[in-house]
Scaffold this motif. Structure first.
Motif, mmCIF file in Angstrom:
data_model
loop_
_atom_site.group_PDB
_atom_site.id
_atom_site.type_symbol
_atom_site.label_atom_id
_atom_site.label_comp_id
_atom_site.label_asym_id
_atom_site.label_seq_id
_atom_site.Cartn_x
_atom_site.Cartn_y
_atom_site.Cartn_z
ATOM 1 N N ASP A 117 -14.446 -0.830 0.090
ATOM 2 C CA ASP A 117 -15.443 0.112 -0.691
ATOM 3 C C ASP A 117 -16.496 1.114 0.068
ATOM 4 O OD1 ASP A 117 -17.310 -1.844 0.622
ATOM 5 O OD2 ASP A 117 -17.704 -2.768 -1.492
ATOM 6 N N SER A 118 -16.056 1.004 1.849
ATOM 7 C CA SER A 118 -16.909 1.863 2.507
ATOM 8 C C SER A 118 -16.319 3.420 2.434
ATOM 9 C CB SER A 118 -17.092 1.206 3.859
ATOM 10 O OG SER A 118 -15.411 0.944 4.377
ATOM 11 N N ASP A 119 -15.239 3.687 2.154
ATOM 12 C CA ASP A 119 -14.566 4.917 2.181
ATOM 13 C C ASP A 119 -13.171 4.828 1.377
ATOM 14 O OD1 ASP A 119 -14.079 7.426 2.804
ATOM 15 O OD2 ASP A 119 -14.279 7.127 5.161
ATOM 16 N N LYS B 218 -13.396 9.225 8.810
ATOM 17 C CA LYS B 218 -12.198 9.487 9.453
ATOM 18 C C LYS B 218 -12.137 8.131 10.541
ATOM 19 C CE LYS B 218 -11.693 13.603 8.155
ATOM 20 N NZ LYS B 218 -10.732 13.816 7.052
ATOM 21 N N ASN B 219 -12.583 6.939 10.057
ATOM 22 C CA ASN B 219 -12.532 5.652 10.587
ATOM 23 C C ASN B 219 -11.048 5.362 10.552
ATOM 24 O OD1 ASN B 219 -13.419 3.287 11.973
ATOM 25 N ND2 ASN B 219 -12.911 2.188 9.926
ATOM 26 N N ARG B 220 -10.391 4.756 11.683
ATOM 27 C CA ARG B 220 -8.915 4.196 11.760
ATOM 28 C C ARG B 220 -9.022 2.671 11.558
ATOM 29 N NH1 ARG B 220 -5.189 7.650 15.754
ATOM 30 N NH2 ARG B 220 -5.482 9.767 14.749
ATOM 31 N N CYS C 186 -1.203 3.994 10.558
ATOM 32 C CA CYS C 186 -2.583 3.383 10.472
ATOM 33 C C CYS C 186 -3.327 4.022 9.176
ATOM 34 C CB CYS C 186 -3.588 3.888 11.697
ATOM 35 S SG CYS C 186 -3.729 5.926 11.758
ATOM 36 N N LEU C 187 -4.286 3.360 8.878
ATOM 37 C CA LEU C 187 -5.078 3.860 7.589
ATOM 38 C C LEU C 187 -6.325 4.879 7.940
ATOM 39 C CD1 LEU C 187 -4.977 0.523 5.471
ATOM 40 C CD2 LEU C 187 -3.838 2.648 4.874
ATOM 41 N N VAL C 188 -6.542 5.822 7.690
ATOM 42 C CA VAL C 188 -7.781 6.774 7.873
ATOM 43 C C VAL C 188 -8.709 6.864 6.903
ATOM 44 C CG1 VAL C 188 -8.074 8.739 8.931
ATOM 45 C CG2 VAL C 188 -5.951 7.957 9.608
#
Length: 719
Positions: free
Chosen positions: A668-670, A687-689, A680-682
């Motif tokens: 739920d943060s992004d 833009k956190n990976r 990866c998940l972005v």
């Protein structure tokens, strides 16, 4: 050449047109009284998939008509892959079959498939072959295990194997008193209902019990894989006739090694002892390694009920709470097992090995041995690692301490030799699951693989290689253990995956050598990406199997390899012993050679399938127990590592090897999206990976034994 081969060679000739059965009868000059048998053979070839009959009754080669024969590997999302049967097609790769193109076929079925789109020759995004099932040649299952769901007038059985894409329709008259929520065995009456779009129809033949009842979970898995604990009465009757004592005339004709200082080294829980080892330093400074293997073939004679049952089982199966043995206990734990201080019949291989690990010479004997001790890996490792004065003193009193020290030296030499030639050593953490009296898991630990374990591994490897090379140059029928070179396409995909982590395999060409992979494993050792790269590397390789052709063992970087050292728990080893004994006793005449040339290909196929079935069953039981272990820990927090990423979320592996899934929608943060190129998940906003190998803190949300599923929620990323 038999008549079936002649028929196939004729219709497979590119200059020959499709023929009717009558035309084939004329071509092969089949007499009137043999026409029925001829037509039966042609029908048999059609059932096997080598011959295809058109709607107009014309007969042709399935290969020439563009059909690929193989088995379906189902997926829980409804599609499947065809695993081709022929080596040529296997080299090209698997064929994707969408749910719509399965045409009533299911996981495990043997089918004929037509390629409808070849992604390798187009801009198709996945560059894979797409196919459609044209004909179902053989159903894999006549019975299934599942969960019964009852309604007023009918019910359904939901298969426990989620690769089966349809529930089984059950009329009330066929429910056999089953109640809603019970685990049942269902027999398929009609695979496609009234047409290809309907669910299969079945009848319940056995009610195993409710899911939470003691023992039902394991019983269901055993039923699912066709594993039976109890031996048939005729096998038990034969076993009872086997004498406990060894006849004097049998002892006299064998090499008497009862005075040799040999002993077994196994796990603490082991009850069947296949192998014992001995060592001697020769005058020239070389080692004489003795590997003494239980002579099971003396007791299990060909074509007896005992032999047929052993072949049907193919291998022993090891669950966390029980063993399903290949042989009855009187043999596996009794007269065949190299128990301490008891005379036992064996097949002994003495190998002279120099200081560089080269086998200079070897001898094979039918022997009689007497193990001087039953050692366990933990104690041997403690002694060799100098971690226990008590064990050291005990081993010195037993007169085996100096032998163990020499064995360790030889083991290191053999290991160095293997690594020099490029043998790949995967070092995946294996789990040890501790259970209570009710079968409930109470602890999960990483299984030990220390110096004692590795030492015995090296000795068994060199023995298996020595036997295989010996037989290869004699050129007699044999069962080899082969591991073929990986597909270029899979290696190419693996290379692309490596690029995202900054690693490269050697440049030039699409192929790869074992040394390249071994070097990669050394480079990633201890790094966060090590587990996922190692696992993907393993998936990029082919599975080892049994074969009558010696095609080498890629993973071991060995030209010759066999399975000789475990005849109590593996049928190929037992079969190899028979061949070797006949050869060294000069009894392998032309009739025996012809028999083996005929029978060994089928034995290779049957035992390879049995091995895969056992592996799947063992893995499923382990997964089940891991989920059960987590069941009472809902809401607890754990530190883990991201072990895999897909479009719908990512997998997290805990230090105890338990793995669970974090759905992407639960973060739920992004808003996170998968970046396939970078694996990866972005985060859309931040833009956190979230990348493979990242350490994370997760909370356990659910653990569902029925579908072997564990779900986590993400709490935070860790440094």
């Amino acid at each position: 050449m038999n008549i079936k081969d002649k028929i196939y060679n004729y219709i497979d000739d590119s200059s020959i047109k499709l023929s009717s059965i009558e035309e084939l009868e004329k071509i092969f000059e089949i007499p009137k009284d043999q026409k029925r048998e001829f037509r039966r053979l042609v029908q048999e070839m059609e059932d096997e998939g080598y011959v295809y009959k058109t709607r107009k009754g014309k007969i042709g080669s399935a290969r020439r008509l563009g059909f690929i024969i193989g088995r379906l590997q189902g997926n829980q999302r409804g599609f499947a892959f065809l695993i081709p049967e022929s080596p040529e097609e296997q080299d090209i790769g698997d064929v994707f079959i969408s749910h719509e193109n399965l045409n009533g076929a299911y996981h495990g079925d043997k089918v004929a498939v037509k390629i409808i789109e070849d992604g390798r020759e187009s801009n198709y995004e996945n560059r894979r072959r797409n196919g459609e099932v044209i004909k179902i040649l053989q159903r894999a299952n006549s019975k299934l295990i599942g969960l019964y769901q009852r309604s007023e007038k009918f019910g359904f059985v939901v298969p426990l194997d989620n690769r089966m894409s349809s529930d089984i329709f059950i009329l009330n008259e066929n429910r056999n008193k089953a109640e809603d929520g019970q685990v049942v065995e269902v027999e398929i009456l009609n695979w496609n209902g009234d047409d290809d779009k309907q669910n299969p129809e079945g009848k319940i033949v056995e009610v195993l019990g409710y899911q939470d009842e003691k023992g039902v979970d394991i019983k269901a898995i055993m039923k699912k894989y066709g594993l039976v604990q109890k031996f048939p009465e005729e096998v038990i009757a034969e076993t009872k006739k086997i004498p406990d004592d060894i006849r004097e005339e049998e002892i006299k004709r064998r090499k008497d090694l009862r005075d040799v200082n040999l002993f077994t080294i196994d796990g603490a829980d082991a009850k069947d002892f296949d192998d014992a080892v001995s060592i001697k330093i020769l005058e020239n400074g070389n080692y004489e390694l003795g590997v003494h293997i239980a002579d099971v073939s003396h007791y299990v004679r060909e074509f007896t009920a005992l032999d047929k049952e052993a072949l049907e089982r193919g291998t022993s199966v090891y669950f966390v709470d029980r063993v399903i043995p290949m042989l009855p206990e009187k043999l596996s734990n009794g007269v065949c097992s190299l128990n301490p201080n008891e005379d036992r019949l064996a097949m002994t291989t003495f190998m002279e090995i120099d200081k560089k690990g080269k086998v200079i010479s070897h001898q094979i004997y039918e022997s009689i041995v007497n193990s001087k001790a039953r050692l366990i890996y933990r104690d041997v490792s403690d002694f060799l690692e100098d971690k226990s004065d008590e064990v050291k003193e005990r081993f010195e009193d037993m007169n085996i301490a100096s032998d163990l020290k020499e064995m360790e030296k030889l083991s290191n030499i053999l290991h160095k030799k293997r690594r020099t030639r490029g043998s790949i050593d995967f070092d995946f953490p294996e789990s040890y699951i501790e259970i209570d009296d009710d079968g409930k898991p109470i602890a999960i630990k990483e299984a030990e693989r220390r110096v004692g374990n590795r030492m015995i591994e090296e000795f068994m490897l060199v023995t298996n290689e020595t036997i295989a090379e010996y037989i290869y140059w004699i050129d007699i029928p044999f069962l080899y253990r082969i591991h073929e070179e990986p597909d270029d396409e899979k290696i190419l995909g693996f290379k692309k995956f490596l690029n995202t982590f900054g690693y490269k395999l050697r440049d030039g060409g699409e192929g790869v050598e074992p040394k390249d992979l071994q070097k990669l494993l050394e480079n990633i050792k201890g790094k966060k990406e090590e587990p996922v790269i190692s696992k993907l590397m393993l998936r990029s390789l082919k599975k080892a199997k049994y074969s009558t052709e010696e095609l080498g063992h890629f993973g071991l970087a060995a030209d010759y390899y066999s399975h000789f050292t475990s005849p109590i728990r593996r049928y190929p080893d037992l079969q190899i012993h028979r061949i070797l004994k006949q050869f060294i006793n000069h009894k392998l005449d032309n009739d025996e050679i012809s028999k083996y040339r005929k029978n060994l290909p089928q034995i290779a196929e049957m035992t390879s399938l049995a091995e895969r079935k056992a592996d799947e069953a063992e893995r499923e039981v382990e997964d089940l127990k891991k989920v059960e272990f987590m069941e009472d820990k809902i809401g607890e927090e754990f530190e883990g590592v991201i072990s895999g990423i897909i479009s719908s979320g990512f997998f997290v592996e805990l230090p105890n090897t338990v793995e669970g899934f974090v759905p992407i929608h639960s973060i739920d943060s992004d808003y996170y999206h998968v970046n396939e190129e970078m694996h990866c998940l972005v985060g859309e906003m931040t833009k956190n990976r979230l990348s493979i190998g990242d350490k994370v803190m997760v909370k356990l949300v659910s653990a569902t034994p029925a579908n072997r599923k564990i779900d986590f929620s993400l709490i935070s990323q860790l440094d």
